[in-house]
Design an enzyme around this catalytic site. Structure first.
Site, PDB file in Angstrom:
ATOM      1  N   ASP A 162       0.879  -1.167   0.000  1.00  0.00           N
ATOM      2  CA  ASP A 162       0.000   0.000   0.000  1.00  0.00           C
ATOM      3  C   ASP A 162       0.924   1.226   0.000  1.00  0.00           C
ATOM      4  OD1 ASP A 162       0.863   0.304   2.609  1.00  0.00           O
ATOM      5  OD2 ASP A 162      -1.133   0.245   3.520  1.00  0.00           O
ATOM      6  N   CYS A 185       2.943  -3.423   3.971  1.00  0.00           N
ATOM      7  CA  CYS A 185       2.209  -2.205   4.332  1.00  0.00           C
ATOM      8  C   CYS A 185       2.977  -1.563   5.482  1.00  0.00           C
ATOM      9  CB  CYS A 185       0.743  -2.500   4.662  1.00  0.00           C
ATOM     10  SG  CYS A 185       0.452  -3.616   6.043  1.00  0.00           S
ATOM     11  N   THR A 236       2.713  -1.845   8.774  1.00  0.00           N
ATOM     12  CA  THR A 236       3.061  -2.827   9.805  1.00  0.00           C
ATOM     13  C   THR A 236       3.141  -4.257   9.283  1.00  0.00           C
ATOM     14  OG1 THR A 236       0.724  -3.157  10.274  1.00  0.00           O
ATOM     15  CG2 THR A 236       1.869  -1.477  11.583  1.00  0.00           C
ATOM     16  N   HIS A 242       8.208 -24.545   8.835  1.00  0.00           N
ATOM     17  CA  HIS A 242       7.140 -25.196   9.600  1.00  0.00           C
ATOM     18  C   HIS A 242       5.743 -24.928   9.058  1.00  0.00           C
ATOM     19  CE1 HIS A 242       9.600 -25.872  13.568  1.00  0.00           C
ATOM     20  NE2 HIS A 242      10.204 -26.339  12.490  1.00  0.00           N
ATOM     21  N   HIS A 252       4.876 -31.383  10.111  1.00  0.00           N
ATOM     22  CA  HIS A 252       4.399 -30.028   9.815  1.00  0.00           C
ATOM     23  C   HIS A 252       3.365 -30.045   8.696  1.00  0.00           C
ATOM     24  CE1 HIS A 252       7.359 -28.552  12.554  1.00  0.00           C
ATOM     25  NE2 HIS A 252       8.324 -29.159  11.875  1.00  0.00           N
TER      26      HIS A 252
HETATM   27  C1  RB5 Z   1      -1.530   2.841   6.617  1.00  0.00           C
HETATM   28  O1  RB5 Z   1      -1.439   4.002   7.360  1.00  0.00           O
HETATM   29  C2  RB5 Z   1      -1.441   1.624   7.544  1.00  0.00           C
HETATM   30  O2  RB5 Z   1      -2.557   1.546   8.353  1.00  0.00           O
HETATM   31  C3  RB5 Z   1      -1.276   0.353   6.747  1.00  0.00           C
HETATM   32  O3  RB5 Z   1      -0.162   0.475   5.910  1.00  0.00           O
HETATM   33  C4  RB5 Z   1      -1.053  -0.919   7.528  1.00  0.00           C
HETATM   34  O4  RB5 Z   1      -0.027  -0.769   8.453  1.00  0.00           O
HETATM   35  C5  RB5 Z   1      -2.237  -1.557   8.080  1.00  0.00           C
HETATM   36  O5  RB5 Z   1      -2.179  -2.662   8.636  1.00  0.00           O
END
Ligand code: RB5
Length: 142
Positions: free
Chosen positions: A8, A65, A67, A98, A133
């Site tokens: 993203d 993304c 996180t 695994h 596994h």
């Molecule tokens: C975008 O700000 C952020 O929310 C997205 O990239 C992601 O981390 C969501 O899980």
């Protein structure tokens, strides 16, 4: 290996580095977007990538993304996708050994380039161990 990659807006900056690292190691990488940092919704790109991975079982996916959480949550809605949110080389190698994970997820806001490189090496160099596994992986889908 042939990889699909998608992000993203919060993962787009690191994407060229990831593509370069993989190509330097002889892998093929297909970029499914986005091509700029305009705000987008991560599920749209997760679903686009998972459709491609499911269409060709010899391929794997990389989703980035901010996180890695939103991407992994979205990808794991697809039957047949085993998306692993990893943070380091250890979790990357375990996801392959695994869990037979076929989609690698991480957060651009969480890991730096050096950690990314070690994640990619661990992921690419670790085969699925099978055996006990495989039984467990087969039980993931309900
Ligand atoms: C975008 O700000 C952020 O929310 C997205 O990239 C992601 O981390 C969501 O899980």
């Amino acid at each position: 290996m042939k990889f699909f990659i998608a992000t993203d807006h919060a993962g787009v900056a690191i994407k060229p580095n990831i593509i370069a690292m993989l190509e330097q190691r002889g892998h093929t990488v297909i970029d499914l977007g986005p091509s700029n940092a305009d705000r987008v919704d991560y599920p749209d790109f997760a679903h686009k990538l998972c459709t491609q991975v499911l269409a060709d079982a010899s391929t794997q996916g990389i989703l980035i993304c901010g996180t890695g959480i939103g991407m992994s949550l979205s990808a794991n809605k697809h039957t047949g996708i085993r998306a692993a949110l990893v943070h380091d080389a250890y979790t990357a190698s375990m996801a392959r050994a695994h869990n037979d994970a076929n989609v690698l997820c991480f957060g651009e806001r969480v890991v730096g380039l050096g950690v990314c490189e070690s994640i990619l090496d661990a992921w690419c160099n670790t085969p699925f161990e099978g055996g006990r596994h495989a039984q467990r992986v087969a039980k993931i889908e309900v």
